[in-house]
Design a protein around this motif. Structure first.
Motif, short mmCIF file in Angstrom:
data_model
loop_
_atom_site.label_atom_id
_atom_site.label_comp_id
_atom_site.label_asym_id
_atom_site.label_seq_id
_atom_site.Cartn_x
_atom_site.Cartn_y
_atom_site.Cartn_z
N THR A 9 0.84 -1.19 0.00
CA THR A 9 0.00 0.00 0.00
C THR A 9 0.88 1.24 0.00
OG1 THR A 9 -0.11 -0.06 2.41
CG2 THR A 9 -1.93 -1.10 1.22
N TYR A 10 0.24 2.37 -0.34
CA TYR A 10 0.97 3.64 -0.27
C TYR A 10 1.29 3.98 1.17
CZ TYR A 10 0.06 4.91 -5.14
OH TYR A 10 0.03 4.95 -6.51
N LYS A 11 2.40 4.66 1.38
CA LYS A 11 2.74 5.19 2.69
C LYS A 11 1.69 6.24 3.08
CE LYS A 11 7.73 4.51 2.43
NZ LYS A 11 9.04 5.15 2.42
N LEU A 67 8.20 -5.67 -5.94
CA LEU A 67 6.76 -5.46 -5.73
C LEU A 67 6.41 -4.09 -5.18
CD1 LEU A 67 5.69 -8.93 -4.28
CD2 LEU A 67 5.74 -8.16 -6.66
N ALA A 68 7.28 -3.49 -4.38
CA ALA A 68 6.97 -2.21 -3.74
C ALA A 68 8.00 -1.15 -4.13
CB ALA A 68 6.94 -2.38 -2.22
N ASN A 69 7.52 0.05 -4.33
CA ASN A 69 8.40 1.20 -4.55
C ASN A 69 8.72 1.77 -3.17
OD1 ASN A 69 9.45 3.76 -4.88
ND2 ASN A 69 8.17 4.24 -6.65
N TYR A 75 5.01 -2.37 2.64
CA TYR A 75 4.44 -3.70 2.49
C TYR A 75 4.43 -4.42 3.82
CZ TYR A 75 9.31 -5.30 2.36
OH TYR A 75 10.62 -5.55 2.67
N ARG A 76 3.55 -5.40 3.88
CA ARG A 76 3.49 -6.32 5.01
C ARG A 76 3.15 -7.68 4.44
NH1 ARG A 76 -1.98 -7.13 6.10
NH2 ARG A 76 -3.31 -5.47 5.30
#
Length: 85
Positions: A9-11, A67-69, A75-76
């Motif tokens: 998800t976005y921060k 997967l994450a920027n 991420y979790r």
């Protein structure tokens, strides 16, 4: 074998225009109690490694590199051992 369930998800500090559009649509449909929406990506990844520690190490690397920027997203994940197949 292990199954990793990954949520990206976005921060909190990053504006999520798609989630804002969803929230606005909910309000137009008179779901006015909705105060926030967060959307993201979900992945299920099966790993053939001997230990949960190795699975977690690989998932961390996959999330960080693919997967994450890391500038915009967090991420979790949860790793579960799969029954013998």
């Amino acid at each position: 074998m292990f199954l990793a369930q990954v949520h990206v998800t976005y921060k909190p500090s990053i504006l999520d225009p798609q989630a804002e559009a969803i929230k606005n649509a909910m309000h137009r449909l008179e779901f006015n109690q909705v105060t926030a929406v967060q959307q993201g990506k979900y992945f299920e990844i099966t790993l053939d490694v001997p230990t949960v520690q190795q699975a977690e190490k690989q998932i961390d690397a996959i999330c960080d590199q693919l997967l994450a920027n890391p500038n915009m997203e967090t991420y979790r994940y949860q790793v579960k051992e799969l029954a013998n197949q």
